[in-house]
Design a protein around this motif. Structure first.
Motif, PDB file in Angstrom:
ATOM      1  N   ASP A 197      -7.367  -6.569  -5.005  1.00 36.56           N
ATOM      2  CA  ASP A 197      -6.063  -6.739  -5.650  1.00 36.56           C
ATOM      3  C   ASP A 197      -5.920  -8.203  -6.069  1.00 36.56           C
ATOM      4  O   ASP A 197      -5.663  -9.075  -5.242  1.00 36.56           O
ATOM      5  CB  ASP A 197      -4.949  -6.354  -4.665  1.00 36.56           C
ATOM      6  N   PRO A 198      -6.101  -8.507  -7.350  1.00 33.99           N
ATOM      7  CA  PRO A 198      -6.072  -9.908  -7.773  1.00 33.99           C
ATOM      8  C   PRO A 198      -4.665 -10.491  -7.754  1.00 33.99           C
ATOM      9  O   PRO A 198      -3.670  -9.773  -7.927  1.00 33.99           O
ATOM     10  CB  PRO A 198      -6.609  -9.842  -9.209  1.00 33.99           C
ATOM     11  N   PHE A 199      -4.576 -11.795  -7.551  1.00 34.28           N
ATOM     12  CA  PHE A 199      -3.315 -12.508  -7.655  1.00 34.28           C
ATOM     13  C   PHE A 199      -3.076 -12.890  -9.108  1.00 34.28           C
ATOM     14  O   PHE A 199      -3.997 -13.304  -9.817  1.00 34.28           O
ATOM     15  CB  PHE A 199      -3.338 -13.788  -6.811  1.00 34.28           C
ATOM     16  N   ASP A 200      -1.830 -12.751  -9.553  1.00 34.23           N
ATOM     17  CA  ASP A 200      -1.420 -13.210 -10.883  1.00 34.23           C
ATOM     18  C   ASP A 200      -0.561 -14.460 -10.738  1.00 34.23           C
ATOM     19  O   ASP A 200       0.131 -14.642  -9.729  1.00 34.23           O
ATOM     20  CB  ASP A 200      -0.589 -12.135 -11.596  1.00 34.23           C
ATOM     21  N   LEU A 201      -0.605 -15.312 -11.754  1.00 34.78           N
ATOM     22  CA  LEU A 201       0.317 -16.441 -11.803  1.00 34.78           C
ATOM     23  C   LEU A 201       1.617 -15.940 -12.423  1.00 34.78           C
ATOM     24  O   LEU A 201       1.621 -15.399 -13.538  1.00 34.78           O
ATOM     25  CB  LEU A 201      -0.255 -17.580 -12.645  1.00 34.78           C
ATOM     26  N   VAL A 202       2.711 -16.078 -11.691  1.00 39.97           N
ATOM     27  CA  VAL A 202       4.013 -15.612 -12.166  1.00 39.97           C
ATOM     28  C   VAL A 202       4.840 -16.816 -12.589  1.00 39.97           C
ATOM     29  O   VAL A 202       5.017 -17.770 -11.813  1.00 39.97           O
ATOM     30  CB  VAL A 202       4.739 -14.800 -11.075  1.00 39.97           C
ATOM     31  N   VAL A 203       5.329 -16.771 -13.844  1.00 40.09           N
ATOM     32  CA  VAL A 203       6.082 -17.894 -14.422  1.00 40.09           C
ATOM     33  C   VAL A 203       7.367 -17.370 -15.047  1.00 40.09           C
ATOM     34  O   VAL A 203       7.471 -16.178 -15.350  1.00 40.09           O
ATOM     35  CB  VAL A 203       5.235 -18.628 -15.492  1.00 40.09           C
ATOM     36  N   PHE A 249      -8.224  -4.541  -0.110  1.00 42.36           N
ATOM     37  CA  PHE A 249      -7.642  -3.386   0.562  1.00 42.36           C
ATOM     38  C   PHE A 249      -8.773  -2.563   1.169  1.00 42.36           C
ATOM     39  O   PHE A 249      -9.789  -2.305   0.525  1.00 42.36           O
ATOM     40  CB  PHE A 249      -6.869  -2.504  -0.422  1.00 42.36           C
ATOM     41  N   LEU A 250      -8.579  -2.138   2.410  1.00 42.50           N
ATOM     42  CA  LEU A 250      -9.554  -1.295   3.102  1.00 42.50           C
ATOM     43  C   LEU A 250      -8.933   0.050   3.454  1.00 42.50           C
ATOM     44  O   LEU A 250      -7.739   0.133   3.750  1.00 42.50           O
ATOM     45  CB  LEU A 250     -10.015  -1.953   4.408  1.00 42.50           C
ATOM     46  N   ALA A 275       0.822  -1.210   0.000  1.00 43.63           N
ATOM     47  CA  ALA A 275       0.000   0.000   0.000  1.00 43.63           C
ATOM     48  C   ALA A 275       0.855   1.258   0.000  1.00 43.63           C
ATOM     49  O   ALA A 275       0.532   2.250  -0.652  1.00 43.63           O
ATOM     50  CB  ALA A 275      -0.933  -0.004   1.206  1.00 43.63           C
ATOM     51  N   MET A 276       1.956   1.226   0.722  1.00 41.72           N
ATOM     52  CA  MET A 276       2.847   2.380   0.770  1.00 41.72           C
ATOM     53  C   MET A 276       3.472   2.656  -0.592  1.00 41.72           C
ATOM     54  O   MET A 276       3.479   3.799  -1.067  1.00 41.72           O
ATOM     55  CB  MET A 276       3.951   2.136   1.805  1.00 41.72           C
ATOM     56  N   GLU A 326      -4.940  -4.526   4.688  1.00 40.72           N
ATOM     57  CA  GLU A 326      -5.514  -5.681   3.995  1.00 40.72           C
ATOM     58  C   GLU A 326      -6.536  -6.339   4.918  1.00 40.72           C
ATOM     59  O   GLU A 326      -6.279  -6.551   6.102  1.00 40.72           O
ATOM     60  CB  GLU A 326      -4.434  -6.689   3.637  1.00 40.72           C
ATOM     61  N   ALA A 327      -7.714  -6.611   4.386  1.00 37.60           N
ATOM     62  CA  ALA A 327      -8.750  -7.260   5.181  1.00 37.60           C
ATOM     63  C   ALA A 327      -8.285  -8.639   5.617  1.00 37.60           C
ATOM     64  O   ALA A 327      -7.693  -9.383   4.834  1.00 37.60           O
ATOM     65  CB  ALA A 327     -10.037  -7.380   4.371  1.00 37.60           C
ATOM     66  N   SER A 328      -8.542  -8.990   6.870  1.00 39.57           N
ATOM     67  CA  SER A 328      -8.165 -10.300   7.383  1.00 39.57           C
ATOM     68  C   SER A 328      -9.157 -10.712   8.464  1.00 39.57           C
ATOM     69  O   SER A 328      -9.860  -9.877   9.045  1.00 39.57           O
ATOM     70  CB  SER A 328      -6.741 -10.281   7.956  1.00 39.57           C
ATOM     71  N   ALA A 329      -9.179 -12.003   8.748  1.00 40.00           N
ATOM     72  CA  ALA A 329     -10.151 -12.536   9.706  1.00 40.00           C
ATOM     73  C   ALA A 329      -9.886 -12.055  11.129  1.00 40.00           C
ATOM     74  O   ALA A 329     -10.809 -11.993  11.946  1.00 40.00           O
ATOM     75  CB  ALA A 329     -10.135 -14.064   9.654  1.00 40.00           C
ATOM     76  N   ASP A 330      -8.631 -11.739  11.454  1.00 36.22           N
ATOM     77  CA  ASP A 330      -8.309 -11.352  12.830  1.00 36.22           C
ATOM     78  C   ASP A 330      -8.322  -9.838  13.042  1.00 36.22           C
ATOM     79  O   ASP A 330      -7.963  -9.354  14.112  1.00 36.22           O
ATOM     80  CB  ASP A 330      -6.950 -11.924  13.241  1.00 36.22           C
TER      81      ASP A 330
END
Length: 303
Positions: free
Chosen positions: A169-175, A273-274, A102-103, A148-152
């Motif tokens: 923020d989606p995850f990408d597959l990095v190859v 992200f919140l 985020a920074m 970042e949103a989290s359960a705790d």
């Protein structure tokens, strides 16, 4: 008339869970904090703390009082915001905090944009992990955080904070760049089911995200390497040691020879992200201006 400073000590005990931790956050001794709560109880003619083994806990009366204390704090925050809003233009000091992604991708460019547009606004940034951001907000040491949103984390309805979704923020597959999938722009996660995987070690937040996504896709990843830092993970990928899921906003600074592939279909893992402020804090012109610029920047960055 009760002393509002004593209410803040009670709120801190409820937030941190112990008198000692609350006292430390308020720069008091534990005995001084306890004395403040006892005095508050005498003023209200109720008992606020009761023994629980070697520790103490809040009484039912204290928990009832907390709802009013949180409301008072929110109203005071709103009052301050409205006073600062009389001139309309953001001025004074604005403190923002966030975790590394985020920074780098959001708060730093937003701070630059705010300084350019509002010369009388003094923007201060502080890097902090999400859990610490909530503490900084609660203690009045920052005005706006991106977490970042989290359960705790505190629940969305927590009366002490205002929390709004900023972006997914989606995850990408990095190859590796010579990988058979590298010529593609998008893949389904199941196409990487037979690959060697690089994921976070136990205890790192990203590990559960990756394992859950793979499980939802119908396979268990063949984990061959573990790394905490996304740049380290990217370097491992570039050397052909495996593939990885990495959030789009995570920078792979100086990592050559890798390709990011968009995940399509289901599952499509992401992190949320919140934006977080103290309850009532969004009335401040400076905070409102920062939120406006932040939302635009977030959409542009992920897009």
């Amino acid at each position: 008339m009760i002393d509002l400073r004593r209410l803040r000590v009670l709120r801190a005990v409820a937030y941190y869970g112990t008198v000692t931790a609350a006292a430390e956050s308020l720069h008091l001794t534990a005995s001084a904090a306890s004395q403040q709560i006892r005095q508050l109880g005498r003023e209200l003619d109720v008992r606020l703390l009761e023994p629980q083994g070697r520790r103490v806990r809040l009484t039912q009366a204290a928990r009832g009082l907390l709802a009013h204390a949180d409301a008072i704090e929110a109203r005071w925050e709103l009052a301050e915001s409205e006073l600062h809003a009389l001139d309309g233009e953001p001025v004074g000091e604005l403190r923002m905090a966030g975790f590394p992604s985020a920074m780098c991708r959001l708060l730093t460019p937003v701070a630059g944009a705010l300084r350019a547009e509002y010369p009388r606004l003094d923007v201060r940034l502080r890097e902090a992990e999400p859990a610490d951001c909530y503490d900084l907000l609660f203690n009045g040491e920052t005005d706006l955080a991106v977490v970042e949103a989290s359960a705790d984390a505190p629940a969305r309805g927590d009366r002490r904070f205002e929390q709004q979704t900023l972006i997914e923020d989606p995850f990408d597959l990095v190859v590796p760049e010579d990988h058979p999938l590298a010529a593609r722009t998008a893949v389904r996660l199941t196409e990487a089911a037979e690959e060697r995987w690089i994921i976070g070690p136990p205890g790192v937040w990203s590990r559960q995200r990756v394992l859950a996504a793979c499980s939802a896709a119908g396979f268990g990843p063949n984990v061959t390497h573990e790394a905490c830092d996304f740049t380290v993970t990217g370097v491992m990928v570039s050397h052909g040691l495996g593939v990885a899921l990495i959030p789009r906003l995570a920078q792979l600074s100086g990592v050559p020879s890798v390709r990011r592939l968009r995940i399509t279909g289901t599952p499509c893992p992401s992190r949320t992200f919140l934006t977080v402020t103290r309850r009532g804090g969004t009335g401040s012109p400076a905070v409102r201006a920062a939120l406006d610029v932040l939302r635009v920047r977030a959409k542009e960055t992920v897009g």
